[in-house]
Scaffold this active site. Structure first.
Site, PDB file in Angstrom:
ATOM      1  CG  ASP A   1      58.127  44.852  52.675  1.00  0.00           C
ATOM      2  OD1 ASP A   1      58.020  45.775  51.832  1.00  0.00           O
ATOM      3  OD2 ASP A   1      57.153  44.368  53.274  1.00  0.00           O
TER       4      ASP A   1
ATOM      5  CB  THR B   1      53.565  49.015  48.018  1.00  0.00           C
ATOM      6  OG1 THR B   1      54.317  50.071  48.619  1.00  0.00           O
ATOM      7  CG2 THR B   1      53.126  48.041  49.089  1.00  0.00           C
TER       8      THR B   1
ATOM      9  CD  GLU C   1      44.700  32.297  34.583  1.00  0.00           C
ATOM     10  OE1 GLU C   1      44.814  31.231  33.955  1.00  0.00           O
ATOM     11  OE2 GLU C   1      43.830  32.495  35.446  1.00  0.00           O
TER      12      GLU C   1
ATOM     13  CE1 TYR D   1      42.027  35.645  34.064  1.00  0.00           C
ATOM     14  CE2 TYR D   1      39.846  35.965  33.131  1.00  0.00           C
ATOM     15  CZ  TYR D   1      40.663  35.660  34.216  1.00  0.00           C
ATOM     16  OH  TYR D   1      40.099  35.403  35.426  1.00  0.00           O
TER      17      TYR D   1
ATOM     18  NE  ARG E   1      45.446  51.897  46.759  1.00  0.00           N
ATOM     19  CZ  ARG E   1      46.106  52.297  47.855  1.00  0.00           C
ATOM     20  NH1 ARG E   1      46.508  51.431  48.749  1.00  0.00           N
ATOM     21  NH2 ARG E   1      46.324  53.574  48.068  1.00  0.00           N
TER      22      ARG E   1
ATOM     23  CE  LYS F   1      52.354  50.959  51.633  1.00  0.00           C
ATOM     24  NZ  LYS F   1      52.750  49.990  52.653  1.00  0.00           N
TER      25      LYS F   1
HETATM   26  C1  LIG Z   1      52.255  48.791  52.983  1.00  0.00           C
HETATM   27  C2  LIG Z   1      53.181  47.674  53.272  1.00  0.00           C
HETATM   28  C3  LIG Z   1      52.936  46.387  52.786  1.00  0.00           C
HETATM   29  C4  LIG Z   1      51.629  45.939  52.168  1.00  0.00           C
HETATM   30  O1  LIG Z   1      51.157  46.577  51.127  1.00  0.00           O
HETATM   31  P1  LIG Z   1      49.640  46.347  50.628  1.00  0.00           P
HETATM   32  O2  LIG Z   1      49.702  46.787  49.224  1.00  0.00           O
HETATM   33  O3  LIG Z   1      48.782  47.165  51.524  1.00  0.00           O
HETATM   34  O4  LIG Z   1      49.352  44.888  50.758  1.00  0.00           O
HETATM   35  C5  LIG Z   1      53.906  45.418  52.968  1.00  0.00           C
HETATM   36  N1  LIG Z   1      55.035  45.699  53.637  1.00  0.00           N
HETATM   37  C6  LIG Z   1      55.283  46.911  54.163  1.00  0.00           C
HETATM   38  C7  LIG Z   1      56.564  47.140  54.878  1.00  0.00           C
HETATM   39  C8  LIG Z   1      54.352  47.931  54.008  1.00  0.00           C
HETATM   40  O5  LIG Z   1      54.595  49.120  54.562  1.00  0.00           O
END
Ligand SMILES: *Cc1c(COP(=O)(O)O)cnc(C)c1O
Length: 412
Positions: free
Chosen positions: A198, A224, A55, A53, A233, A227
């Site tokens: 993002d 993220t 936090e 933990y 993840r 990807k």
């Molecule tokens: C995949 C994605 C997310 C969210 O990611 P998660 O880990 O699935 O919550 C947010 N923004 C964009 C542009 C994405 O392609």
């Protein structure tokens, strides 16, 4: 992959992990948001760090015994800042959606206005979809893409002038062109809005310098890590120093409890990997492969939304074939190609059926696919679409896709 202990303790789950490994090995993974992380990253994620933990943040924890955790999390933060050129990083978000949620919480009150890309045009649920917290609690205006598959920046500007959003979001889940972060910054400045990029999908390309960086222009950058960045993840938020405290507070105690320190260690390892010259080559190959796939599909007479891709993904437009995205994604699965259905601009079909299929190359590039392999993949896809009810033909295509998988082994 070592499953010795799971096999003894829980053979039922062990069996499914083994089957899933085989599925990953024997199929061509074209889901644009997926990738195969390294065994080093998986070791970190499967480590004893899951027991702790922690936090709070490094050196300011609510629990004792965090001296090693603090070092690991600080390393991850430092690597994220260096790789993406931002002042501050919070590496605790459990996912990309939670990273975005924290930016909303740090910058706005419920009811405040956001301008972002529409979900059916390639945006993300967490950018203001009515079924997501972002659309439920905030006043969302959305921009789309034009007939060329591109953002119409003048339209974004007009919308910003009209609606005066507090936050503008750029970045998408399905957009095949380079994003002009500088133009977004000019628009944000003109209306006094904060700017969030993002980069969940393109993070690996940005890290490698294959896509321009949002860092010089944006107040916040979320991503993220699983990807194109090829990590575990999870999510990361980066921001200018002036927003650091607000972001950290939004993540904890605002939205999350204890951080997943084993995953944070995996993020640290992935960020180190992404800073290496081999990763630059990898990211360059992702784009080369995407272009070869798009060209191959067009050579086979298929349409791509917006024509040639400029990054790692594209949307196959099935409208003129009379087939739907839903049916064709299932046909592709039969021939060993995994992809997801997706809407095309002005899609006549519902979001559950769609007229498109999204295709991306980060995962196949990790296992070593090159341009000539992508041309073969394009041929398999086109044949599958055009002869989707010929079972014998599909069986033959399945053998061809398996051959490509065997040529480029994964986790062997
Ligand atoms: C995949 C994605 C997310 C969210 O990611 P998660 O880990 O699935 O919550 C947010 N923004 C964009 C542009 C994405 O392609």
């Amino acid at each position: 992959m070592n499953l010795e202990n799971i096999k003894k303790v829980d053979p039922e789950v062990a069996e499914q992990i083994e089957l899933e490994l085989k599925r990953q090995q024997d199929n061509i993974e074209l889901i644009a948001s997926e990738n195969f992380t390294s065994e080093a990253v998986m070791e970190a994620c499967g480590s004893i760090l899951t027991n702790k933990y922690a936090e709070g943040k490094p050196n300011k924890r609510y629990y004792n015994g965090c001296e090693h955790i603090d070092v690991i999390e600080s390393i991850a933060q430092k690597r994220a800042c260096e790789l993406f050129g931002m002042d501050h990083a919070n590496v605790q978000p459990h996912s990309g959606a939670q990273a975005n949620m924290a930016v909303f919480m740090a910058t706005m009150k419920p009811g405040d206005r956001v301008l972002s890309m529409d979900l059916s045009n390639g945006g993300h649920l967490s950018h203001g979809s009515p079924v997501n917290f972002s659309g439920l609690y905030f006043d969302v205006k959305s921009y789309g893409i034009n007939e060329y598959g591109e953002i119409d920046y003048e339209n974004v500007r007009q919308m910003a002038l009209e609606h005066k959003p507090k936050l503008i979001i750029c970045g998408a889940s399905n957009y095949s062109k380079i994003i002009d972060f500088k133009k977004f910054k000019e628009i944000a400045d003109e209306v006094g809005a904060l700017l969030l990029a993002d980069i969940a999908h393109i993070a690996g390309l940005v890290a490698a310098g294959v896509h321009p960086s949002p860092a010089p222009y944006c107040d916040f950058v979320t991503t993220t890590t699983h990807k194109s960045l090829r990590g575990p993840r999870g999510g990361i938020i980066m921001c200018k120093e002036e927003f650091a405290a607000a972001i950290d507070k939004a993540v904890f105690p605002g939205l999350q409890g204890g951080p997943l320190e084993h995953i944070i260690a995996g993020k640290a390892v992935a960020l180190l990997e992404a800073s290496k010259p081999e990763f630059k080559e990898y990211a360059q190959q992702i784009v080369k492969n995407a272009k070869a796939l798009a060209q191959g599909l067009m050579d086979e007479g298929m349409d791509i939304v917006g024509g040639m891709t400029e990054n790692h993904l594209m949307t196959l437009d099935l409208r003129k074939t009379g087939k739907t995205g839903k049916d064709m994604a299932n046909v592709l699965e039969k021939v060993g190609i995994t992809a997801n259905k997706n809407t095309v601009p002005n899609d006549p079909q519902s979001p559950f059926v769609t007229s498109g299929i999204r295709l991306g190359t980060p995962a196949v590039t990790t296992r070593g696919f090159k341009e000539e392999d992508m041309v073969e993949v394009a041929k398999i896809i086109a044949s599958a679409v055009f002869s989707s009810d010929n079972e014998l033909g599909l069986k033959n295509l399945r053998e061809r896709s398996l051959k490509l998988c065997e040529k480029h082994p994964l986790y062997d």
